[in-house]
Design an enzyme around this catalytic site. Structure first.
Site, short mmCIF file in Angstrom:
data_model
loop_
_atom_site.label_atom_id
_atom_site.label_comp_id
_atom_site.label_asym_id
_atom_site.label_seq_id
_atom_site.Cartn_x
_atom_site.Cartn_y
_atom_site.Cartn_z
N ASP A 84 0.82 -1.21 0.00
CA ASP A 84 0.00 0.00 0.00
C ASP A 84 0.86 1.28 0.00
O ASP A 84 1.91 1.31 0.64
CB ASP A 84 -0.85 -0.04 1.28
CG ASP A 84 -1.99 0.93 1.24
OD1 ASP A 84 -2.09 1.72 0.29
OD2 ASP A 84 -2.80 0.89 2.20
N ARG A 114 -12.02 2.43 8.00
CA ARG A 114 -10.63 2.80 7.70
C ARG A 114 -10.62 4.02 6.76
O ARG A 114 -9.86 4.06 5.80
CB ARG A 114 -9.89 1.62 7.06
CG ARG A 114 -8.40 1.63 7.30
CD ARG A 114 -7.68 0.69 6.33
NE ARG A 114 -6.28 0.56 6.69
CZ ARG A 114 -5.34 0.16 5.86
NH1 ARG A 114 -5.63 -0.15 4.62
NH2 ARG A 114 -4.09 0.08 6.25
N LYS A 145 -1.18 -8.26 -5.02
CA LYS A 145 -1.83 -8.51 -3.73
C LYS A 145 -3.14 -7.74 -3.76
O LYS A 145 -3.14 -6.51 -3.84
CB LYS A 145 -0.94 -8.03 -2.58
CG LYS A 145 -1.58 -8.23 -1.21
CD LYS A 145 -0.58 -7.86 -0.12
CE LYS A 145 -1.21 -7.86 1.26
NZ LYS A 145 -0.26 -7.36 2.27
N TRP A 146 -4.25 -8.44 -3.72
CA TRP A 146 -5.60 -7.84 -3.86
C TRP A 146 -6.21 -7.76 -2.47
O TRP A 146 -6.65 -8.76 -1.91
CB TRP A 146 -6.44 -8.73 -4.77
CG TRP A 146 -7.83 -8.28 -5.07
CD1 TRP A 146 -8.75 -7.75 -4.20
CD2 TRP A 146 -8.48 -8.33 -6.33
NE1 TRP A 146 -9.93 -7.49 -4.84
CE2 TRP A 146 -9.80 -7.84 -6.16
CE3 TRP A 146 -8.10 -8.77 -7.60
CZ2 TRP A 146 -10.73 -7.77 -7.19
CZ3 TRP A 146 -9.02 -8.71 -8.62
CH2 TRP A 146 -10.32 -8.20 -8.43
N ASP A 147 -6.22 -6.57 -1.94
CA ASP A 147 -6.65 -6.36 -0.56
C ASP A 147 -8.10 -5.88 -0.51
O ASP A 147 -8.67 -5.45 -1.52
CB ASP A 147 -5.72 -5.30 0.06
CG ASP A 147 -5.60 -5.40 1.57
OD1 ASP A 147 -6.40 -6.12 2.18
OD2 ASP A 147 -4.70 -4.75 2.13
N ASP A 159 -3.09 -10.47 9.32
CA ASP A 159 -2.16 -9.37 9.54
C ASP A 159 -1.33 -9.61 10.79
O ASP A 159 -0.43 -8.83 11.09
CB ASP A 159 -2.92 -8.05 9.68
CG ASP A 159 -3.21 -7.42 8.33
OD1 ASP A 159 -2.71 -7.95 7.32
OD2 ASP A 159 -3.93 -6.41 8.28
C1 DGJ Z 1 -4.20 -4.88 5.13
C2 DGJ Z 1 -3.32 -6.02 4.72
O1 DGJ Z 1 -3.72 -7.19 5.36
C3 DGJ Z 1 -1.88 -5.67 5.01
O2 DGJ Z 1 -1.05 -6.76 4.73
C4 DGJ Z 1 -1.50 -4.46 4.21
O3 DGJ Z 1 -1.52 -4.78 2.85
C5 DGJ Z 1 -2.44 -3.31 4.51
N1 DGJ Z 1 -3.81 -3.69 4.40
C6 DGJ Z 1 -2.17 -2.15 3.61
O4 DGJ Z 1 -3.06 -1.15 3.79
#
Ligand code: DGJ
Length: 750
Positions: free
Chosen positions: A369, A445, A478-480, A550
């Site tokens: 990010d 958030r 990485k698709w968050d 996380d």
């Molecule tokens: C949540 C993810 O789980 C983290 O690994 C990271 O990518 C953050 N978001 C970034 O905002």
């Protein structure tokens, strides 16, 4: 074909079996509804299973005048509906134009086909003609032109079935579909424990086991994502079932949105297990000609305990869900900059980390990010997928080139489904976010959810991502997804369609995955939702790995990874080594333990490598080399949980190669004990007759010896200090890996 699905045309009985599992149902005479006769361990096929029909006169409402045995309240069913004398919760509920919900779906016909067809717009397991057989049962509503199709697929080699349902309106009127569960099965007893995975952010996949009680019990999501709170999975295990032995049914839902996993025990101790889209917040307008497909549910039966159930799930998902492009393929060992820098980085810092990574043997650099818009914190720029010139000055292209020129692959973070205030799409399209314009729309958030039920929104985000992905050869995404939907409303849908928002949203997410993978078929996608908030089989279909949590603390990860392994293979389980003090719990664990926990997953690092000492770098280099060597074993082997972190201070698990030639055992102790008791870890899955050499051990040992007597712990600890007696003390948070290799018996030293 008939080997797997036996059909008695006269009695209208169906028996799905493969020598491992049997699933039997029939058509009832008077009511033409489907009656469940048996589900469980395979039984021999008989021309008729009529002896399993239970009918008794009971105090109840009966459908057929003069007959006191036609109450569906007392019949085990395949797809119960309301209005048929069954008072338990139904699998299907329709609101008719007249306002009532009285249905009666009657058997019409069946079809059998080899293999398995793709589900429209939904992820699902796949199988070729030689791998599975599908049975479709068509039912028609007595009161309308609604056709219900129940599809059952039996895998030929696995103790597993899948089920899904489709309803089609072939008439002229419009109906409201209020509930369509994908799977419903009535089991004849209630002596089961209900097992499920629950959690919250940073503590996902915690295992819970409770005896069933009379009445309704459930786990679910109402959050617009499968969520951290409950995984779309549950198991029903007999009381004496443990990891190693006993009977258990496992149920898993190939879906990423709101779900309901419900068990209802009736006063006659019949257990109804259901899995499907959560009816809460759900409604679907079935206009003339329209059809609705409910996602797929997977049912596994094991008589080899929870480990047996998990190994079957792992096999189903590795062979029949995860893309063949990735399921057997080596995954890159990565470094991710999130915990190293958070939002505070520039190109120089990134290149420093990347250079270190290369020197350490790491294969993929992931920029997390903060690289786009003006994103220096979490309050801006989502939805504006253009590189921030302060961060990569020559754009993603420039950085991509530099990283690739180091000999590393390059990956990038996106959160495609979200929008921040102040971005062009937010300002230009205020109606593109989910929520009612006249009511409060909560932020999560500091961000809002884009209305992915609108194809134009999905297209806009695709175009933006395409511009970045197409600019260079990006290897990984990485698709968050970092917030839930709390006020479901779409400005593009009419009042009667607002119940469709949550499901249409998930269909939009799947559509974007499809579009991206159609254009970039070689891309490796790791899904993530604030960690494991969407660790589900639906996304596994597109993204072969999921960031499990996380929480990167090695001790917390024991529980998260142990729980996750109930359903998901290790190759799907995103696991990184991070810095200490750990950023989530401030715990100090050794680099060795962090590495030895993360090894049982996809494996990577998430720390500032420039802060590692030379000694630590040596350890990292060894870890990377070791994981490279063992990855095929870890990702393709059979996984066994040996000791549970939910039950004791010791956690142990192991993975065995499918030909049993090699195994890797991980043993972890949370707290050190003074003058510790003797401890043995019984291994599993080895070849009883084979001789195994454990790396570093003096004597080779036979498989039966290792499984009956076990690894004898103690003397082989790597000590941090010695006690008064000169004994090696590992200290708190210790771990040890044992690598076993089959050797020739001629090498036995007697
Ligand atoms: C949540 C993810 O789980 C983290 O690994 C990271 O990518 C953050 N978001 C970034 O905002």
């Amino acid at each position: 074909m008939t080997n797997y699905i036996h059909i008695n045309e006269t009695n209208k009985e169906f028996h799905l079996t493969n020598g491992k599992i049997s699933y039997i149902f029939r058509v009832m005479e008077q009511t033409n509804t489907l009656e469940q006769l048996y589900a469980g361990k395979t039984i021999k096929h008989r021309e008729s299973f009529g002896h399993l029909i239970e009918r008794e006169v009971r105090p109840s409402n009966n459908q057929v005048t003069g007959d006191h045995t036609t109450s569906l309240e007392h019949v085990k069913q395949e797809m119960p509906v309301y209005g048929t004398t069954d008072f338990r919760y139904p699998g299907l509920e329709i609101r008719y134009p007249e306002g009532d919900r009285i249905s009666q779906f009657e058997y019409q016909s069946y079809q059998v086909e080899k293999g398995k067809k793709k589900l429209p717009d939904l992820p699902a397991t796949f199988a070729g003609a030689e791998e599975a057989t599908t049975l479709r049962i068509l039912l028609k509503d007595r009161y309308s032109d609604l056709i219900l199709t129940l599809s059952y697929t039996i895998f030929h080699e696995l103790s597993a079935l899948t089920r899904h349902a489709e309803i089609k309106n072939t008439g002229e009127k419009t109906f409201q579909l209020e509930r369509l569960m994908s799977l419903s099965v009535d089991l004849p007893t209630d002596d089961y424990d209900f097992i499920h995975l629950h959690g919250a952010w940073a503590r996902e996949a915690h295992l819970e086991r409770k005896p069933l009680m009379t009445g309704v019990q459930s786990v679910s999501s109402t959050r617009g994502a499968s969520s951290h709170v409950h995984n779309p999975f549950f198991a029903l295990a007999k009381k004496n079932t443990n990891e190693q032995q006993g009977e258990v049914f496992g149920f898993s839902f190939v879906y990423s949105g709101n779900f309901l996993a419900q068990v209802e025990v009736d006063p006659y101790h019949v257990t109804r297990a259901m899995l499907g889209i959560n009816p809460h917040q759900f409604g679907w307008e079935l206009e003339p000609g329209a059809a609705f497909t409910a996602p797929e549910a997977v049912m596994v039966y094991s008589d080899a305990g929870l480990n047996g159930m998990s190994r079957t799930f792992h096999d189903v998902y590795r062979k029949h869900l995860i893309s063949p492009k990735w399921s057997g393929k080596k995954r890159p060992i990565l470094i991710n900059n999130w915990e190293a820098t958070y939002f505070d980085f520039n190109e120089e810092k990134i290149m420093e980390l990347a250079a270190d990574a290369k020197a350490l043997g790491i294969e993929l650099f992931v920029l997390d990010d903060g690289w786009f818009g003006k994103r220096d914190n979490d309050a801006s720029s989502l939805g504006d997928w253009t590189a921030d010139p302060k961060k990569p000055p020559n754009g993603v292209e420039g950085l991509d080139e530099k990283i690739h020129s180091l000999g590393l692959q390059f990956g990038l973070w996106f959160e495609p489904e979200m929008v921040s205030v102040g971005t062009p799409i937010h300002e230009d399209h205020p109606d593109w976010k989910i929520g009612h314009p006249g009511k409060n729309i909560s932020h999560g958030r500091n961000q809002y959810v884009l209305d992915f039920s609108r194809p134009e929104v999905v297209q806009n985000i695709f175009n933006q991502m395409d511009a970045i992905l197409g600019s260079k050869s990006i290897d990984y995404v990485k698709w968050d997804m970092n917030r839930y939907i709390s006020e479901a409303y779409s400005q593009s849908l009419t009042a009667t369609k607002q119940g469709e928002v949550m499901h249409r949203y998930i269909l939009g997410v799947y559509a974007l995955y499809e579009k991206i993978l159609d254009k970039y078929p070689e891309l490796l996608i790791e899904s993530c939702a604030g960690g494991g908030g969407r660790f589900d089989p639906g996304l596994l279909y597109y993204a072969p790995q999921t960031w499990a949590s996380d929480d990167t603390d090695a001790v917390e990860r024991l529980k998260i990874q142990y729980g996750t392994s109930m359903v998901y293979p290790l190759s799907a389980n995103g696991s990184h080594v991070s810095a200490v003090p750990n950023h989530q719990v401030a715990r100090m664990t050794s680099l060795k333990m962090r590495g030895e926990v993360a090894a049982f997953g996809t494996f990577g690092y998430e720390l500032d490598s420039t802060k590692l000492s030379e000694k630590e770098k040596v350890i990292v280099r060894e870890q990377v080399a070791q994981v490279k060597r063992w990855q095929p074993l870890i990702h393709q082997g059979d996984f066994y949980r040996l000791e549970s972190p939910f039950e004791s201070n010791t956690t142990a698990w192991m993975v065995v190669a499918s030909d049993k030639s090699e195994a890797l055992v991980g043993v972890y102790h949370v707290l050190a004990k003074p003058n510790p008791a003797y401890e043995r870890i019984l291994l599993e899955g080895l070849d009883t007759d084979a001789l195994y050499q454990i790396d570093g051990a003096e004597r080779a040992r036979y498989g039966d010896d290792l499984m009956q007597i076990g690894l004898v712990l103690g003397g082989n600890y790597i000590g941090r200090a010695q006690d008064y007696w000169g004994r090696s003390m590992p200290g708190d948070f210790s771990s040890q890996l044992y690598h076993l290799q089959k050797i020739d018996k001629s090498e036995d030293d007697g």
